[in-house]
Design a protein around this motif. Sequence first.
Motif, PDB file in Angstrom:
ATOM      1  N   MET A  12     -14.116  55.697  22.243  1.00 54.10           N
ATOM      2  CA  MET A  12     -12.691  55.864  21.986  1.00 54.10           C
ATOM      3  C   MET A  12     -12.401  55.596  20.511  1.00 54.10           C
ATOM      4  O   MET A  12     -11.370  55.985  19.987  1.00 54.10           O
ATOM      5  N   SER A  13     -13.319  54.925  19.866  1.00 49.52           N
ATOM      6  CA  SER A  13     -13.285  54.739  18.411  1.00 49.52           C
ATOM      7  C   SER A  13     -14.713  54.813  17.929  1.00 49.52           C
ATOM      8  O   SER A  13     -15.628  55.003  18.724  1.00 49.52           O
ATOM      9  N   LEU A  14     -14.948  54.621  16.643  1.00 50.70           N
ATOM     10  CA  LEU A  14     -16.308  54.653  16.123  1.00 50.70           C
ATOM     11  C   LEU A  14     -16.944  53.271  16.117  1.00 50.70           C
ATOM     12  O   LEU A  14     -17.983  53.061  15.515  1.00 50.70           O
ATOM     13  N   ALA A  15     -16.372  52.326  16.796  1.00 52.05           N
ATOM     14  CA  ALA A  15     -16.816  50.946  16.702  1.00 52.05           C
ATOM     15  C   ALA A  15     -18.238  50.729  17.173  1.00 52.05           C
ATOM     16  O   ALA A  15     -18.870  49.747  16.820  1.00 52.05           O
ATOM     17  N   LEU A  16     -18.773  51.611  18.000  1.00 50.08           N
ATOM     18  CA  LEU A  16     -20.127  51.430  18.518  1.00 50.08           C
ATOM     19  C   LEU A  16     -21.104  52.440  17.951  1.00 50.08           C
ATOM     20  O   LEU A  16     -22.233  52.528  18.417  1.00 50.08           O
ATOM     21  N   THR A 190      -9.117  63.551  12.881  1.00 48.77           N
ATOM     22  CA  THR A 190      -8.731  63.411  14.293  1.00 48.77           C
ATOM     23  C   THR A 190      -8.642  61.926  14.635  1.00 48.77           C
ATOM     24  O   THR A 190      -8.984  61.059  13.825  1.00 48.77           O
ATOM     25  N   GLY A 191      -8.216  61.647  15.848  1.00 50.91           N
ATOM     26  CA  GLY A 191      -8.154  60.257  16.289  1.00 50.91           C
ATOM     27  C   GLY A 191      -9.518  59.604  16.349  1.00 50.91           C
ATOM     28  O   GLY A 191      -9.641  58.382  16.227  1.00 50.91           O
ATOM     29  N   PHE A 192     -10.553  60.402  16.522  1.00 49.59           N
ATOM     30  CA  PHE A 192     -11.921  59.884  16.583  1.00 49.59           C
ATOM     31  C   PHE A 192     -12.495  59.648  15.193  1.00 49.59           C
ATOM     32  O   PHE A 192     -13.040  58.598  14.894  1.00 49.59           O
ATOM     33  N   SER A 197     -14.159  59.977   8.053  1.00 44.70           N
ATOM     34  CA  SER A 197     -15.428  60.584   8.475  1.00 44.70           C
ATOM     35  C   SER A 197     -15.206  61.990   9.011  1.00 44.70           C
ATOM     36  O   SER A 197     -14.071  62.446   9.189  1.00 44.70           O
ATOM     37  N   MET A 198     -16.315  62.672   9.283  1.00 42.34           N
ATOM     38  CA  MET A 198     -16.310  63.994   9.890  1.00 42.34           C
ATOM     39  C   MET A 198     -17.402  64.023  10.950  1.00 42.34           C
ATOM     40  O   MET A 198     -18.367  63.260  10.889  1.00 42.34           O
ATOM     41  N   LEU A 199     -17.277  64.937  11.909  1.00 39.25           N
ATOM     42  CA  LEU A 199     -18.348  65.217  12.853  1.00 39.25           C
ATOM     43  C   LEU A 199     -18.852  66.629  12.605  1.00 39.25           C
ATOM     44  O   LEU A 199     -18.059  67.575  12.544  1.00 39.25           O
TER      45      LEU A 199
END
Length: 264
Positions: A12-16, A190-192, A197-199
Amino acid sequence: MKRLLTLFAALMSLALAAPAHAVTDGEPDGDDHPYVGLMVAQDADGNPLSRCSGTLISPTIYLTAGHCTEAPAAHVEIWFDADVESGIPDNGYPFTGDVGGTPYTHPDYDTDAFFVRDVGVVVLDEPVAMDTYGALPELDQLDALKPRRHTTFTSVGYGLQKAFPSAAAWKEQADRVRMQAEPHLLQINTGFTKDYSMLLSNNARTGGTCFGDSGGPNFLGDSNVVAGVTSFGLNSTCGGTGGVFRMDREWSLGWVTETFGDQL
């Protein structure tokens, strides 16, 4: 390699997110990007800590990821050969490269949330002369990009060419050869990804990054502009998507230009 964690849960976030590291489903880079090098971080006693990639953006400034330069890294050795693998042990890997340098990490870098300010620099002990160097983007330049197949990047780096789950890890391919792939943009702003950053795509058709590529450049199209540095991956086989830390934001672009501007 840095913190070989695996991310199986939906984020749900990039925390992991887990630091990413090499190019899969790509092709040998050869002499296309001679200013992209392989680095080995060492502690104060000269013990190798990790291997990453990065870009020479001036004769003395090598751009990479923050998690490649973070403590206890005290010194870095860098190689610029397209094929470091075939030179072992004669080329000094992993202790003595073409040039050494001192690592610096973004002042707001947080080990527990590395992806938020995942940028580092190595200041070389002596200049490396090349005909061309990587270039930094303009401020907020990537905001104009749209996620689509023809918004492509050139990812370059050294490390795993193939990755498998732990039970089949013996099949992995980790030649120290500079490779390139051409992923396309999947997510930005985006929210992610947030605004840092980018995906990018990471599959058999486009190729992508994996364990061994952290800090390596993701050039905008076929230019020498480093849109971002390879930062994280989302699974143990390096498939699906690859995370890139953006270099066009004030906190990354500004830190590099203001701190090391006299050497750019």
